[in-house]
Design an enzyme around this catalytic site. Structure first.
Site, PDB file in Angstrom:
ATOM      1  N   CYS A  91      -1.675   2.008  -5.099  1.00 32.87           N
ATOM      2  CA  CYS A  91      -0.228   2.222  -5.190  1.00 32.87           C
ATOM      3  C   CYS A  91       0.045   3.554  -5.871  1.00 32.87           C
ATOM      4  CB  CYS A  91       0.388   1.081  -5.998  1.00 32.87           C
ATOM      5  SG  CYS A  91       2.176   1.183  -6.181  1.00 32.87           S
ATOM      6  N   HIS A 133       3.635  -5.148   0.593  1.00 31.82           N
ATOM      7  CA  HIS A 133       3.480  -4.399  -0.655  1.00 31.82           C
ATOM      8  C   HIS A 133       4.793  -3.688  -1.018  1.00 31.82           C
ATOM      9  CE1 HIS A 133       1.061  -1.710  -3.426  1.00 31.82           C
ATOM     10  NE2 HIS A 133       2.154  -0.980  -3.252  1.00 31.82           N
ATOM     11  N   GLU A 134       5.383  -2.993  -0.048  1.00 27.71           N
ATOM     12  CA  GLU A 134       6.615  -2.242  -0.318  1.00 27.71           C
ATOM     13  C   GLU A 134       7.796  -3.169  -0.591  1.00 27.71           C
ATOM     14  OE1 GLU A 134       6.216   0.744  -1.072  1.00 27.71           O
ATOM     15  OE2 GLU A 134       4.253   0.987  -0.148  1.00 27.71           O
ATOM     16  N   HIS A 137       7.894  -4.207  -4.121  1.00 29.63           N
ATOM     17  CA  HIS A 137       8.539  -3.211  -4.987  1.00 29.63           C
ATOM     18  C   HIS A 137      10.045  -3.431  -5.049  1.00 29.63           C
ATOM     19  CE1 HIS A 137       5.393  -0.477  -6.237  1.00 29.63           C
ATOM     20  NE2 HIS A 137       4.944  -0.363  -4.995  1.00 29.63           N
TER      21      HIS A 137
END
Length: 169
Positions: A91, A133-134, A137
């Site tokens: 990341c 993953h994004e 966030h």
């Protein structure tokens, strides 16, 4: 276009839950362009707006080898998950750290493009993992949250040490 500063763990701003984009305006399109430039400059394959201290539901991704197939996801939503997968993830906000994270093998995603048009797509392999993953966030979650407290603290201490060293320069 501008390269934006990427926040790094353990910065508390990374824990902010992003708000939906109400309307895709020229300002939002500029944010998208700046995020793409930042992602390419940092040699990442994905970037969420929260990583650059913009707390709106915007993600950019480009997993192509040629780095010329950007995807823009505004107000993205995973509407279906299938199977199990996982790779060693890294990341931009946790530089130098990698860890195996369990993810869905395939996802169906709904989002708006940079012009505000809704679209839907199926993703698998690296794209599915990158999307998940994004989107983490955007929810204020980092891949280190999947690790044991011991591993997470080791990474935090290492990054704080690097930050202190860089501040002395």
């Amino acid at each position: 276009m501008s390269v934006l500063q990427v926040l790094t763990f353990p910065d508390d701003r990374l824990r902010t839950v992003a708000k939906p984009v109400e309307q895709v305006t020229p300002e939002i399109q500029q944010i998208v362009d700046d995020m793409l430039e930042t992602m390419y400059a940092e040699e990442g394959i994905g970037l969420a707006a929260t990583q650059v201290d913009i707390h709106q539901r915007i993600v950019v991704i480009d997993i192509s080898e040629t780095r010329d197939q950007p995807m823009v996801l505004i107000n993205p939503e995973i509407i279906e998950k299938r199977g199990e997968d996982g790779i060693e993830e890294g990341c931009l906000s946790v530089p130098g750290a990698r860890a195996l994270v369990p993810r869905a093998a395939e996802v169906t995603v709904k989002a708006l493009d940079r012009n505000g048009q809704e679209y839907q797509f199926d993703a698998d392999d690296l794209l599915a993992i990158c999307v998940q993953h994004e989107l983490d966030h955007l929810a204020g979650k980092l891949f280190v949250d999947y690790l044991s407290p011991l591993k997470r603290n080791r990474i935090k201490e290492k990054l704080e040490k690097i930050k202190r060293f860089n501040e002395k320069k």
